[in-house]
Motif scaffolding. Structure first.
Motif, short mmCIF file in Angstrom:
data_model
loop_
_atom_site.label_atom_id
_atom_site.label_comp_id
_atom_site.label_asym_id
_atom_site.label_seq_id
_atom_site.Cartn_x
_atom_site.Cartn_y
_atom_site.Cartn_z
N GLY A 186 1.05 31.49 -15.41
CA GLY A 186 2.22 30.63 -15.47
C GLY A 186 2.49 30.20 -16.89
N VAL A 187 3.46 29.34 -17.04
CA VAL A 187 3.89 28.88 -18.37
C VAL A 187 2.90 27.85 -18.89
CG1 VAL A 187 5.74 27.75 -19.66
CG2 VAL A 187 6.30 29.29 -17.76
N PRO A 188 2.31 28.11 -20.06
CA PRO A 188 1.38 27.12 -20.64
C PRO A 188 2.11 25.81 -20.97
CG PRO A 188 1.13 29.26 -21.70
CD PRO A 188 2.37 29.34 -20.85
N ALA A 189 1.36 24.72 -20.86
CA ALA A 189 1.93 23.39 -21.09
C ALA A 189 1.85 22.93 -22.54
CB ALA A 189 1.23 22.38 -20.20
N GLY A 190 1.09 23.64 -23.38
CA GLY A 190 0.94 23.26 -24.78
C GLY A 190 -0.39 22.58 -25.04
N VAL A 191 -0.82 22.63 -26.29
CA VAL A 191 -2.13 22.07 -26.65
C VAL A 191 -2.19 20.56 -26.47
CG1 VAL A 191 -2.72 23.98 -28.21
CG2 VAL A 191 -1.57 21.96 -29.12
N ASP A 192 -1.06 19.89 -26.57
CA ASP A 192 -1.06 18.43 -26.42
C ASP A 192 -1.01 17.96 -24.98
OD1 ASP A 192 -1.28 17.81 -29.13
OD2 ASP A 192 0.88 18.07 -29.44
N ALA A 193 -0.95 18.88 -24.01
CA ALA A 193 -0.96 18.48 -22.59
C ALA A 193 -2.24 17.73 -22.25
CB ALA A 193 -0.81 19.71 -21.70
N ILE A 194 -3.29 17.97 -23.00
CA ILE A 194 -4.57 17.30 -22.75
C ILE A 194 -4.44 15.78 -22.93
CG2 ILE A 194 -5.44 17.54 -25.12
CD1 ILE A 194 -7.52 17.94 -21.93
N THR A 195 -3.50 15.33 -23.74
CA THR A 195 -3.36 13.90 -23.98
C THR A 195 -2.70 13.16 -22.82
OG1 THR A 195 -1.22 14.16 -25.10
CG2 THR A 195 -3.21 14.28 -26.49
N GLU A 196 -2.28 13.92 -21.80
CA GLU A 196 -1.61 13.31 -20.65
C GLU A 196 -2.47 13.31 -19.39
OE1 GLU A 196 2.06 15.46 -20.40
OE2 GLU A 196 2.62 14.93 -22.45
N VAL A 197 -3.79 13.48 -19.56
CA VAL A 197 -4.69 13.47 -18.41
C VAL A 197 -5.39 12.13 -18.30
CG1 VAL A 197 -5.04 15.99 -18.49
CG2 VAL A 197 -6.66 14.47 -19.65
N ASP A 198 -5.97 11.90 -17.13
CA ASP A 198 -6.70 10.66 -16.89
C ASP A 198 -8.20 10.79 -17.14
OD1 ASP A 198 -4.34 9.30 -15.90
OD2 ASP A 198 -4.55 10.53 -14.10
N VAL A 199 -8.71 12.01 -17.08
CA VAL A 199 -10.13 12.27 -17.30
C VAL A 199 -10.30 13.74 -17.70
CG1 VAL A 199 -10.67 12.84 -14.89
CG2 VAL A 199 -12.45 11.89 -16.33
N VAL A 200 -11.33 14.02 -18.52
CA VAL A 200 -11.61 15.38 -18.97
C VAL A 200 -13.03 15.76 -18.57
CG1 VAL A 200 -11.81 16.91 -20.97
CG2 VAL A 200 -10.04 15.14 -20.93
N LEU A 201 -13.14 16.92 -17.91
CA LEU A 201 -14.42 17.52 -17.56
C LEU A 201 -14.57 18.75 -18.44
CD1 LEU A 201 -13.97 17.37 -13.68
CD2 LEU A 201 -15.03 15.64 -15.18
N LEU A 202 -15.61 18.79 -19.26
CA LEU A 202 -15.73 19.87 -20.23
C LEU A 202 -17.11 20.51 -20.18
CD1 LEU A 202 -16.41 18.49 -23.71
CD2 LEU A 202 -15.66 16.92 -21.96
N VAL B 69 -10.12 19.45 -28.83
CA VAL B 69 -9.62 18.68 -27.68
C VAL B 69 -10.06 17.22 -27.80
CG1 VAL B 69 -9.89 18.36 -25.18
CG2 VAL B 69 -9.48 20.65 -26.12
N LEU B 70 -11.34 17.01 -28.06
CA LEU B 70 -11.87 15.65 -28.16
C LEU B 70 -11.23 14.89 -29.32
CD1 LEU B 70 -15.59 16.51 -27.38
CD2 LEU B 70 -14.02 15.22 -25.90
N ALA B 71 -10.96 15.57 -30.42
CA ALA B 71 -10.29 14.91 -31.54
C ALA B 71 -8.87 14.49 -31.15
CB ALA B 71 -10.26 15.85 -32.75
N ARG B 72 -8.17 15.33 -30.39
CA ARG B 72 -6.81 14.98 -29.93
C ARG B 72 -6.85 13.73 -29.04
NH1 ARG B 72 -6.01 20.58 -29.37
NH2 ARG B 72 -4.60 21.19 -31.02
N LEU B 73 -7.89 13.61 -28.25
CA LEU B 73 -7.99 12.49 -27.32
C LEU B 73 -8.35 11.18 -28.02
CD1 LEU B 73 -9.87 14.27 -24.42
CD2 LEU B 73 -7.44 13.68 -24.53
N ALA B 74 -9.03 11.27 -29.15
CA ALA B 74 -9.38 10.10 -29.96
C ALA B 74 -10.03 8.98 -29.14
CB ALA B 74 -8.15 9.58 -30.71
#
Length: 182
Positions: free
Chosen positions: A95-111, A133-138
């Motif tokens: 499908g269509v990728p959401a972009g690298v900044d889509a990670i900033t719109e989540v509630d939790v990250v499992l990595l 990713v972690l740097a973007r989330l700050a």
């Protein structure tokens, strides 16, 4: 550190179900509407049962898409049929990728990770994908590295300047709050 190569298919499946149960009990995950996760491969802690249960609960799950520069784009999970083989043996959402900044719109990250120390220094596979990713989330979003038992280390992992610490780890036997240095 645990010897992942010594884990057979049965041990990996049992660990995946136990990991799912621990993650589903986390308050951050229970209250989340949008979660960033990843599709495990090989001897990584299994995420298949977890992703399916989160999806069945109606949570939106975004999964990484590896970019040529080793950054991560994101795509929405729409069931197992929405995954396709990608370079490096990964499974990625179609499908269509959401972009690298889509990670900033989540509630939790499992990595993913290979290990983590008690100060939150995560050992990855060396490409720096998740450090970006972690740097973007700050530090604005709860992060959990998913590991096998024995991979939360009491000895320090050397931290490189680009390494961004994580706050929490989850293993099949439980959740671990880490203490990143400020």
């Amino acid at each position: 550190m645990a010897n992942r190569s010594g884990l057979d298919a049965r041990a990996l499946a049992v660990g995946a179900r136990a990991l799912r149960d621990v993650v589903l009990d986390l308050p951050d995950v229970a209250s989340a509407q949008r979660i960033a996760a990843y599709v495990s491969v090989g001897d990584e802690p299994g995420t298949g049962p977890l992703i399916e249960d989160l999806s069945e609960q109606g949570k939106e799950i975004i999964l990484p898409i590896l970019c040529p520069d080793f950054d991560l784009d994101w795509g929405t999970y729409r069931g197992p049929a929405s995954l396709a083989s990608a370079p490096r043996g990964l499974l990625e959402p179609t499908g269509v990728p959401a972009g690298v900044d889509a990670i900033t719109e989540v509630d939790v990250v499992l990595l993913p990770g290979l290990a983590v120390d008690r100060h939150g220094t995560r050992l990855g596979k060396g490409a720096g994908c998740y450090d970006r990713v972690l740097a973007r989330l700050a530090g604005q979003v709860p992060t959990y590295v998913l590991l096998h038992d024995g991979e939360v280390l009491d000895i320090p992992i050397p931290r490189e300047p680009h390494d961004v610490p994580v706050e929490n780890a989850v293993t099949p036997s439980g959740a671990h709050h880490l203490h990143p240095a400020k």
